[in-house]
Design an enzyme around this catalytic site. Structure first.
Site, PDB file in Angstrom:
ATOM      1  CB  ALA A  40      54.024  52.886  -9.608  1.00 24.85           C
ATOM      2  CG  MET A  41      47.412  53.657 -11.140  1.00 25.49           C
ATOM      3  SD  MET A  41      46.652  53.368  -9.521  1.00 25.49           S
ATOM      4  CE  MET A  41      45.256  52.356 -10.001  1.00 25.49           C
TER       5      MET A  41
ATOM      6  CG  HIS B 187      53.340  48.021  -4.275  1.00 22.26           C
ATOM      7  ND1 HIS B 187      53.165  48.021  -2.904  1.00 22.26           N
ATOM      8  CD2 HIS B 187      52.199  48.562  -4.787  1.00 22.26           C
ATOM      9  CE1 HIS B 187      51.977  48.520  -2.611  1.00 22.26           C
ATOM     10  NE2 HIS B 187      51.375  48.863  -3.742  1.00 22.26           N
ATOM     11  CD  GLU B 188      52.249  50.038  -8.299  1.00 20.77           C
ATOM     12  OE1 GLU B 188      51.047  49.835  -8.540  1.00 20.77           O
ATOM     13  OE2 GLU B 188      52.634  50.657  -7.288  1.00 20.77           O
TER      14      GLU B 188
ATOM     15  CD  GLU C 205      47.511  50.210  -2.698  1.00 19.59           C
ATOM     16  OE1 GLU C 205      48.683  49.812  -2.848  1.00 19.59           O
ATOM     17  OE2 GLU C 205      46.840  50.649  -3.639  1.00 19.59           O
TER      18      GLU C 205
ATOM     19  CD  GLU D 277      44.025  53.315  -6.309  1.00 19.89           C
ATOM     20  OE1 GLU D 277      43.596  52.312  -5.718  1.00 19.89           O
ATOM     21  OE2 GLU D 277      45.235  53.504  -6.516  1.00 19.89           O
TER      22      GLU D 277
END
Length: 852
Positions: free
Chosen positions: A269-270, A302-303, A325, A128
């Site tokens: 993180a991703m 979140h991820e 997001e 990303e």
């Protein structure tokens, strides 16, 4: 890199030529070749408009072969360093691209890291916004989703992980990994992670009868294996799965769930589908407070939320990045509060994310939540407080506006209809309007299409008996962003009890609309000690207090419960930044209330805000006295805290950051030498040793020899970062020149050491050493932006902006440069934001001067 941008118009034109449902990639990677490049062979199949032209994205030093529908194309003719031109397309197409791709050291593309502990090589991808093209040829835009089949050759002792399950077979001295085709994904969430990673496996059984368990795995470098607290990590993961599958009404959509803790990561993180990468600093090798565990859990959740919102259902273009997001942030805090031990997660959110959002929304560069994203450069600088924190705050407001049940029912219907597809905001809102019965067009226009934040201020009148004759909420907006919004909010009335606590007597929830909203329900109500607007934190706004309430907060903020106290901290911090509360008064407020603060996340944020108040917002003539007062009080708080507690550690770290007197420096030196009588119970472990040493270095009480000795004790990746920071912090002209050369004039530093060097360069105690670099910084911005990758360029342009000076000459120099400079809009925006911070600091300093 020059020429690597992609505009929205170009992406739309390409999507009109390519049939999105037809795209497939087979990608072969050879990771056994050497230290600088790896082999990349891509076979892309797709349907297209016959006779049309398009391109594949690829950033690579060498392309050996391009074959389109059986025809050999000359790479010199069709490849320009970032695009492979494809002319004369057939209805059905196959193109094969054979290239040497480059390993990266910037945390983009396929990042290569050598562990200094054992010299083992570790790789991970970070794609990303648009860096899959650094690994394989592809259509690098989110609406051309595709199935990818990865085949990877790697050293025999390595693990290789991708989005789908795979298997391997050994051939001579290497091993070939073949992975199942992925579901249809956007390229930015595909992933390859490779190296001799340590792995711990488990599973999530779920609560659906008849479903196979989801395989879970945790990965980290071998040298960090002792710090992998797998039980805790798996517990948060399972709780997240159970919560999200329940509220989203849809089972986890991928075949496995790996979480990989990787080195030198640029973000927290991703959300790679089924293969989430985390910054390995989340594996705590030294004592941290519970706030760090809470932050890690929020990142994990979140991820995980992205697996549904972002990976399964994906935005068409980056205009809706905010929705990805913001939704993940809102959902992660909701899950944190309702499925883990961090039940006060919304309290942390109110202080951390909200303050981030308020700062971003008052910068000249603020933008609507639903932003106009023209190209990739716009995306890169929009990973900001609007996209994450304001968006999540506004989603929380939307939940209050339509009702939680209706909101989640709409989300479930959205997932069910659009699974594996691409959407825009309107697709989600259509479902929310259907489930809630509310027309959201005006709400959408007010909250998502306009920038800026409103201020909500109570205006009260009281009769002789102390009862309200009127209570109203006045709403204002900044002149440059004049939208007056509709808010669903609550107002709380708090009274002081006999034991000194502030307890809510009454709560009124209402719609606030227009410049003035009367609260008829409170007419005749006895005036409380505190009238709190936006009680329970339902809306996003700047909150102010009436005079009586402000006096109560100043004297007794610690007597409030967790969330209302956080809202008051946020209001006070915002008033400080708006020059409505002097830096000196803010510091006294913090010292008067921080001892009773129970949330460690809030404690650490408030302490950081007070330190910034002294360094940036205090009148220069007041700083020395205020700093001394601050350090002495923190030393007392650290000494009075329970030995070995989180509070002791938080207060000790804050004290060390401000220690300057001879006595305090002596105590810091004693702690570093192992004297446990200074703060009994405080464990001076590896990371705290670096903190102590770095403070001594900043003050000139330790030097390069001490740094080298500490690095010898801790010759790890983290130790190297800490040493780079410390070397840049040495208070000499020679040390600053060396740091500047390494960070700006050379591009040899990997991203982690670059960031550490930049962070160590400027300190309030070293303003005169930094001052000579104002003009060189400005002159370097265009060159840095043109020559570096986006991550590196932002690290330099943001990190080396001379905020620490916070004075009129600096503001004047930057303003003059902006008037004349020819730089891309994205780079200009970052400098404008820095100038806005300096201008705000100057206004706050004047307020502190007037306060005396």
């Amino acid at each position: 890199m020059p020429g690597t941008n992609l505009t929205r118009d170009e992406a739309h034109e390409r999507a009109a030529v390519i049939d999105p449902s037809s795209v497939q990639y087979s990608v072969e990677l050879d990771l056994t070749r050497g230290e600088t490049t790896f082999g990349s062979t891509t076979t892309a199949r797709f349907a297209a408009t016959e006779g049309a032209s398009t391109w594949l994205d690829l950033i690579a030093p060498t392309v050996h072969e391009v074959v389109l529908n059986g025809n050999q194309l000359d790479p010199a003719d069709v490849f320009d360093g970032h695009r492979v031109r494809l002319d004369g397309l057939a209805k059905e197409n196959e193109v094969r691209v054979v290239a040497d791709a480059a390993y990266m050291r910037t945390g983009e593309g396929l990042h290569r890291f050598v562990d200094p502990v054992d010299d083992e090589v570790y790789l991970y991808s970070q794609f990303e916004v648009a860096d899959a093209r650094r690994v394989y040829a592809c259509f690098e835009q989110p609406d051309l989703k595709t199935a990818v089949t990865f085949t990877v050759d790697a050293p025999a002792h390595w693990e290789v992980v991708s989005n789908s399950p795979g298997h391997s077979r050994k051939t001579k001295d290497k091993r070939r990994w073949t992975f199942d085709p992925t579901p249809v994904l956007s390229t930015y969430v595909t992933a390859i992670v490779a190296g001799p990673y340590h792995v711990v496996r488990s599973e999530y059984a779920g609560h659906e009868d008849g479903r196979d368990p989801i395989p879970l795995a945790l990965y980290c470098r071998k040298s960090l294996a002792e710090h992998l607290d797998a039980d805790e990590l798996f517990d948060v993961t399972r709780r997240g799965f159970a919560f999200f599958e329940d509220v989203f009404g849809l089972a986890y959509p991928f075949a496995k769930y790996d979480q990989l803790f990787v080195p030198e990561f640029n973000a927290g993180a991703m959300e790679n589908a089924g293969a989430v990468t985390h910054h390995e600093d989340y594996l705590f090798r030294s004592r941290v407070t519970d706030a760090a565990y809470e932050r890690r859990a929020e990142t994990i959740l979140h991820e995980m939320a992205h697996m549904w919102f972002g990976d399964l259902v994906t935005m068409r273009w980056w205009d809706d990045l905010w929705l990805n997001e913001s939704f993940a942030t809102w959902a992660s805090v909701l899950s944190l509060a309702e499925s883990t031990r961090w039940t006060d997660a919304w309290t942390t959110f109110a202080v951390s994310e909200k303050l981030w959002a308020l700062r971003q929304d008052q910068l000249p560069s603020t933008h609507p939540i639903s932003a106009d994203i023209r190209d990739l450069e716009d995306v890169e600088v929009n990973f900001d407080g609007i996209t994450y924190a304001k968006g999540a705050s506004v989603l929380k407001q939307l939940v209050a506006w339509v009702g939680r049940d209706a909101f989640l029912e709409g989300v479930r219907a959205y997932f069910a209809e659009h699974a594996w597809g691409n959407t825009s905001l309107g697709d989600l809102f259509a479902h929310l309007e259907r489930t809630s019965g509310r027309d959201l067009s005006e709400w959408n226009e007010q909250w998502l299409r306009t920038a800026g934040v409103n201020t909500l201020r109570p205006v009260v009148t009281v009769d002789a008996s102390g009862s309200y004759t009127s209570v109203a909420i006045e709403q204002t907006a900044a002149p440059e962003h004049p939208t007056i919004r509709s808010h669903r909010a609550a107002v709380g009335l708090y009274d002081r009890t006999e034991d000194g606590e502030l307890v809510r007597r009454r709560r009124v929830e209402l719609d606030i609309a227009g410049p003035r909203t009367e609260i008829e329900e409170l007419r005749g109500e006895q005036q409380p000690d505190l009238l709190l607007v936006n009680d329970d934190d339902l809306t996003f706004a700047k909150i102010r207090l009436d005079d009586r309430s402000q006096q109560t907060v100043v004297k007794s903020i610690g007597a409030l419960g967790s969330l209302p106290r956080a809202l008051c901290w946020t209001a006070a911090t915002d008033m400080l930044r708006d020059a409505e509360l002097s830096a000196s008064s803010f510091v006294e407020l913090v010292l008067g209330g921080i001892e009773r603060e129970t949330s460690m996340g809030v404690v650490q944020h408030v302490l950081a805000s007070a330190r910034a108040a002294i360094d940036q917002y205090a009148w220069p003539a007041n700083r020395t006295v205020l700093s001394s007062r601050w350090a002495a009080a923190l030393r007392q708080l650290a000494g009075g805290a329970e030995p070995g507690s989180d509070r002791q550690l938080a207060f000790a770290r804050a004290w060390v950051a401000g220690a300057a007197s001879a006595d305090h420096v002596g105590e810091v030196r004693s702690l570093l030498a192992g004297d446990d009588s200074v703060l009994p119970g405080l464990v001076v472990d590896t990371d705290l040793r670096w903190t102590l040493l770095q403070r001594l270095v900043v003050l000139g009480a330790a030097g390069v020899t001490d740094i080298d000795a500490e690095l010898e004790r801790d010759n790890t990746a983290t130790g190297q970062r800490q040493a780079a920071y410390a070397r840049a912090a040495v208070p000499t002209y020679a040390a600053k020149a060396a740091a500047w050369q390494a960070a700006v004039e050379s591009d040899e530093l990997p991203n982690a050491l670059l960031t550490a060097t930049v962070r160590g360069f400027a300190h309030p105690e070293q303003r005169e050493l930094v001052r000579p670099y104002v003009q060189p910084y400005l002159e370097a911005v265009p060159r840095v932006w043109a020559e570096r990758t986006n991550e590196s360029a932002q690290a330099i342009v943001v990190g080396l902006f001379p905020r620490v000076l916070a004075d009129a000459p600096t503001a004047s120099a930057v303003r003059s440069w902006l008037e004349a400079a020819d730089v891309p809009d994205a780079a200009r925006r970052l400098v404008v934001e820095g100038l806005a911070d300096v201008d705000r600091a100057l206004r706050a300093q004047d307020r502190d001067r007037q306060a005396g």
